[in-house]
Design a protein around this motif. Sequence first.
Motif, PDB file in Angstrom:
ATOM      1  N   ARG A   1       2.046  10.711   4.082  1.00  0.00           N
ATOM      2  CA  ARG A   1       1.745  10.186   2.750  1.00  0.00           C
ATOM      3  C   ARG A   1       0.319   9.666   2.722  1.00  0.00           C
ATOM      4  O   ARG A   1      -0.155   9.051   3.682  1.00  0.00           O
ATOM      5  CB  ARG A   1       2.700   9.054   2.368  1.00  0.00           C
ATOM      6  N   ASP A   2      -0.367   9.913   1.593  1.00  0.00           N
ATOM      7  CA  ASP A   2      -1.725   9.416   1.400  1.00  0.00           C
ATOM      8  C   ASP A   2      -1.631   7.957   0.945  1.00  0.00           C
ATOM      9  O   ASP A   2      -1.162   7.673  -0.168  1.00  0.00           O
ATOM     10  CB  ASP A   2      -2.431  10.265   0.344  1.00  0.00           C
ATOM     11  N   THR A   3      -2.059   7.029   1.794  1.00  0.00           N
ATOM     12  CA  THR A   3      -1.942   5.619   1.461  1.00  0.00           C
ATOM     13  C   THR A   3      -2.953   5.170   0.414  1.00  0.00           C
ATOM     14  O   THR A   3      -2.837   4.058  -0.122  1.00  0.00           O
ATOM     15  CB  THR A   3      -2.125   4.759   2.730  1.00  0.00           C
ATOM     16  N   THR A   4      -3.924   6.005   0.110  1.00  0.00           N
ATOM     17  CA  THR A   4      -4.901   5.657  -0.929  1.00  0.00           C
ATOM     18  C   THR A   4      -4.442   6.116  -2.301  1.00  0.00           C
ATOM     19  O   THR A   4      -5.082   5.811  -3.306  1.00  0.00           O
ATOM     20  CB  THR A   4      -6.265   6.293  -0.618  1.00  0.00           C
ATOM     21  N   SER A   5      -3.333   6.853  -2.334  1.00  0.00           N
ATOM     22  CA  SER A   5      -2.828   7.384  -3.594  1.00  0.00           C
ATOM     23  C   SER A   5      -1.716   6.490  -4.147  1.00  0.00           C
ATOM     24  O   SER A   5      -0.998   5.819  -3.400  1.00  0.00           O
ATOM     25  CB  SER A   5      -2.287   8.801  -3.389  1.00  0.00           C
ATOM     26  N   ARG A   6      -1.553   6.512  -5.450  1.00  0.00           N
ATOM     27  CA  ARG A   6      -0.465   5.772  -6.085  1.00  0.00           C
ATOM     28  C   ARG A   6       0.855   6.535  -6.014  1.00  0.00           C
ATOM     29  O   ARG A   6       1.900   5.971  -6.325  1.00  0.00           O
ATOM     30  CB  ARG A   6      -0.809   5.487  -7.551  1.00  0.00           C
ATOM     31  N   ASP A   7       0.778   7.776  -5.613  1.00  0.00           N
ATOM     32  CA  ASP A   7       1.990   8.584  -5.491  1.00  0.00           C
ATOM     33  C   ASP A   7       2.820   8.067  -4.310  1.00  0.00           C
ATOM     34  O   ASP A   7       2.357   8.101  -3.164  1.00  0.00           O
ATOM     35  CB  ASP A   7       1.612  10.049  -5.276  1.00  0.00           C
ATOM     36  N   PRO A   8       4.045   7.591  -4.545  1.00  0.00           N
ATOM     37  CA  PRO A   8       4.838   7.022  -3.451  1.00  0.00           C
ATOM     38  C   PRO A   8       5.579   8.061  -2.613  1.00  0.00           C
ATOM     39  O   PRO A   8       6.216   7.702  -1.616  1.00  0.00           O
ATOM     40  CB  PRO A   8       5.840   6.129  -4.196  1.00  0.00           C
ATOM     41  N   ASN A   9       5.490   9.321  -3.010  1.00  0.00           N
ATOM     42  CA  ASN A   9       6.274  10.358  -2.338  1.00  0.00           C
ATOM     43  C   ASN A   9       5.676  10.748  -0.989  1.00  0.00           C
ATOM     44  O   ASN A   9       4.461  10.767  -0.805  1.00  0.00           O
ATOM     45  CB  ASN A   9       6.394  11.608  -3.227  1.00  0.00           C
TER      46      ASN A   9
END
Length: 217
Positions: free
Chosen positions: A199-207
């Motif tokens: 998961r990309d921790t800089t993204s708001r996408d929680p998936n």
Amino acid sequence: MTVIVILALVALFIGLRLYSVLGERTGHEQQPILKPADPDARVGPQVSQPAPAPSAPVDAGDMAFVPTAGPGVRAILAADPTFDVAKFLEGAKAAYRLILESFWKGDLEAVRAHVDDHVYETFAGAVEQRKKDGLTLDNRLVTIEQAVISEASAERGAAILTVRFEADIAAVTRNAARDVVAGSLSDAVQTRDLWTFRRDTTSRDPNWVLIETDEEE
């Protein structure tokens, strides 16, 4: 006769003196204070020391991650304070069931957004080969006995977690005539899979996205 009387009086006198000195035992006498011969022979209440907390087992059924994954999990929490281990594992188990059942049915559209390109192509190739061979899978996920984080890391804005799944799967392979050519639905087989999510921790996408699958030897 006189001597006997005198001796009797002397005995009575000694008895009275002893009684006055020793007294009569009634059960309420103060107990003597004993001086212990060693440190363990103490008189009075003993203060018990609290027992040390038992160390958590490495492979417990209710354990979220193995000790070696601890530093990586803490690094992920530092990068993303909203990360919740329990919620992640619940989502990982749901993804495990969804992806396996979709793969067995040969319908991968439902999992396209949950796996990376490499994993999708591997699954799609296996499904296509089954179709060419005229085979179908009649598998059933009986239960997921355990799901624990076995590896964890946080690097370059990405969180990577490997989950070890222990599950019971009833697996059957049928040919074009629907005859069973392998497996049995009455006997579940225990499997141990290692699935790695990213998961990309800089993204708001929680998936999280499945980036690798393997079997534990």
